[in-house]
Write a protein that holds these residues in place. Structure first.
Motif, short mmCIF file in Angstrom:
data_model
loop_
_atom_site.label_atom_id
_atom_site.label_comp_id
_atom_site.label_asym_id
_atom_site.label_seq_id
_atom_site.Cartn_x
_atom_site.Cartn_y
_atom_site.Cartn_z
N TYR A 1 0.84 -1.19 0.00
CA TYR A 1 0.00 0.00 0.00
C TYR A 1 0.88 1.25 0.00
O TYR A 1 0.69 2.18 0.76
CB TYR A 1 -0.94 0.00 1.21
CG TYR A 1 -2.10 0.97 1.07
CD1 TYR A 1 -2.99 0.87 0.01
CD2 TYR A 1 -2.30 1.97 2.00
CE1 TYR A 1 -4.04 1.74 -0.12
CE2 TYR A 1 -3.36 2.86 1.89
CZ TYR A 1 -4.22 2.74 0.82
OH TYR A 1 -5.27 3.63 0.69
N LYS B 1 -1.24 2.93 -4.56
CA LYS B 1 -2.19 4.04 -4.42
C LYS B 1 -2.36 4.83 -5.70
O LYS B 1 -3.46 5.34 -5.98
CB LYS B 1 -1.72 4.98 -3.30
CG LYS B 1 -1.73 4.37 -1.91
CD LYS B 1 -1.11 5.34 -0.91
CE LYS B 1 -1.04 4.74 0.48
NZ LYS B 1 -0.36 5.63 1.44
N GLN C 1 -1.56 -4.78 3.84
CA GLN C 1 -0.78 -3.69 4.42
C GLN C 1 -0.28 -4.17 5.78
O GLN C 1 -1.06 -4.34 6.71
CB GLN C 1 -1.61 -2.42 4.56
CG GLN C 1 -0.80 -1.21 5.03
CD GLN C 1 -1.66 0.02 5.24
OE1 GLN C 1 -2.86 -0.07 5.48
NE2 GLN C 1 -1.04 1.20 5.15
N ASP D 1 -2.89 7.72 9.80
CA ASP D 1 -3.06 8.54 8.61
C ASP D 1 -2.71 7.79 7.33
O ASP D 1 -2.58 8.38 6.26
CB ASP D 1 -2.21 9.80 8.70
CG ASP D 1 -0.72 9.49 8.84
OD1 ASP D 1 -0.38 8.33 9.13
OD2 ASP D 1 0.10 10.42 8.68
N ASP D 2 -2.54 6.48 7.43
CA ASP D 2 -2.20 5.66 6.26
C ASP D 2 -2.74 4.26 6.48
O ASP D 2 -2.01 3.32 6.82
CB ASP D 2 -0.68 5.63 6.05
CG ASP D 2 -0.28 4.86 4.81
OD1 ASP D 2 -1.10 4.75 3.87
OD2 ASP D 2 0.88 4.36 4.76
N ASP D 3 -4.04 4.11 6.30
CA ASP D 3 -4.73 2.86 6.60
C ASP D 3 -5.59 2.48 5.40
O ASP D 3 -6.56 3.16 5.08
CB ASP D 3 -5.59 3.03 7.85
CG ASP D 3 -6.16 1.71 8.35
OD1 ASP D 3 -6.47 0.84 7.51
OD2 ASP D 3 -6.32 1.56 9.57
N ASP E 1 -9.26 3.92 4.01
CA ASP E 1 -9.35 4.55 2.69
C ASP E 1 -10.32 3.82 1.77
O ASP E 1 -10.94 4.43 0.90
CB ASP E 1 -7.97 4.60 2.04
CG ASP E 1 -6.99 5.50 2.78
OD1 ASP E 1 -7.46 6.35 3.57
OD2 ASP E 1 -5.78 5.34 2.57
#
Length: 358
Positions: free
Chosen positions: A11, A16, A37, A43-45, A49
């Motif tokens: 990820y 992305k 992942q 802030d990066d999941d 998302d």
């Protein structure tokens, strides 16, 4: 038919920007089924998302899920061989990021495994669908340029400072400019002209402040002796130009010169998505120039860039192949041949001589 269930491994930027938006653009063909992942952050999941998709922490969970049809591998090159092999042997189709694998020998083995598995395997050479390359391909195939004598393809940038921390700068197999950017450029030349007869390579560190790590620049000469043509492949990080040269092609009937990279990568990074207005379309200021010989004299005019097929076309072609309607967009055999060229270029650079392709 039901959409193809896709599992994306990784990820990072590749997943992305270059894969998930294209998968989501074709809901009749593909379903984003799940994402691996290992270490999500607030802030990066991936699951936040993309709610409704499966969230895995290991690739083994993907292989054991009977509902996964296609595995998209976006991890670092050193993991590609094992992941491709395991996915194929677990009954999954596979799409793997470039570079295919670090060595041509591993590529050969995967070609055999793929054949034995009965599943499809493709390597993500998306830049075959750059609008400027499609423009140039049409000029070559229609004989507008005549017999090609010189073919230059560039991916130069001006980044003379030491690179930030990244797996790409670690000196390991499959890393460095010739694998990262050169793979795209060599694949485009190979796609147009096939295998060269000889290879001359210059693979080196161009940044003065960098003493170790993977090479950051390459210049490769592909000798097509049967065509009396030389193709120059160049990727560098010291190029202080307002407009970076992309293509410069010279033939007996005409020439084509083009600056600027295809716009899709930057648009995807900025959040523009396939199907939205302007996606893949170059501004007129980025169009190339075509010079033709008229009455014995050169005449030059702007040559409009082709209407973009966009990178979505890669996934459209792959969807058809998965349904038995043609070949995959980039075969593992093609990717193996590109790796053979890369290995010859690296050997040539080390030995200081031109090598024959056998």
């Amino acid at each position: 038919m039901a959409p193809i269930n896709v599992a994306v491994i990784g990820y990072g930027l590749s997943a992305k920007v270059f894969h998930i938006p294209l998968i989501l653009a074709l809901p009749d063909d593909f379903k984003l089924y799940g994402i691996v992942q290992r270490s999500p952050k607030p802030d990066d999941d991936a699951q936040k998302d993309h709610p409704g998709t499966k969230a895995w922490r290991s690739v083994e969970e993907v292989y054991s899920d009977p509902d996964v049809d296609l595995v998209v591998i976006t991890s670092i090159p050193s993991t590609h061989f094992q992941m491709c092999s395991d996915a194929l042997n677990s009954g999954k189709h596979v799409l793997v990021e470039k570079p295919f694998v670090p060595t041509a020998a591993e590529a050969d083995k995967l070609c055999q495994i793929q054949h034995q598995s009965g599943k499809l395997l493709s390597v993500y050479q998306n830049r075959r669908w750059d609008a400027d390359f499609l423009t140039l391909r049409e000029l070559v195939s229609s004989d507008r340029l005549g017999d090609i004598a010189e073919f230059e393809t560039h991916f130069d940038r001006h980044r003379p400072d030491a690179p930030a921390d990244s797996w790409k700068v670690v000196d390991e197999p499959g890393h460095g400019a010739i694998y990262e950017l050169g793979t795209h450029l060599i694949d485009q030349v190979y796609h147009l002209f096939g295998m060269p007869q000889r290879v001359t390579g210059f693979v080196y560190l161009q940044r003065h402040g960098v003493k170790s790590g993977s090479h950051d620049a390459c210049t490769v000469l592909l000798h097509y002796d049967d065509r009396r043509m030389i193709a120059t492949v160049k990727a560098g990080v010291v190029s202080p130009e307002v407009e970076q040269l992309r293509f410069w092609v010279k033939g007996t009937k005409g020439g084509f010169k083009k600056f600027h990279l295809d716009v899709q990568e930057d648009q995807l990074k900025d959040g523009l998505r396939p199907g939205e207005e302007g996606f893949g379309e170059e501004p007129e200021s980025h169009h190339g120039t075509l010079t033709v010989i008229e009455d014995g004299k050169p005449s030059r005019a702007t040559h409009r860039t082709a209407a973009p097929a966009t990178y979505v076309k890669y996934y459209r072609v792959f969807a058809k192949a998965l349904r038995g309607e043609g070949e995959v967009p980039t075969t593992p055999g093609d990717a193996r041949d590109v790796l053979r060229i890369i290995e010859l270029a690296i050997q040539s650079s080390k030995e200081g001589r031109t090598l024959s392709v056998v």
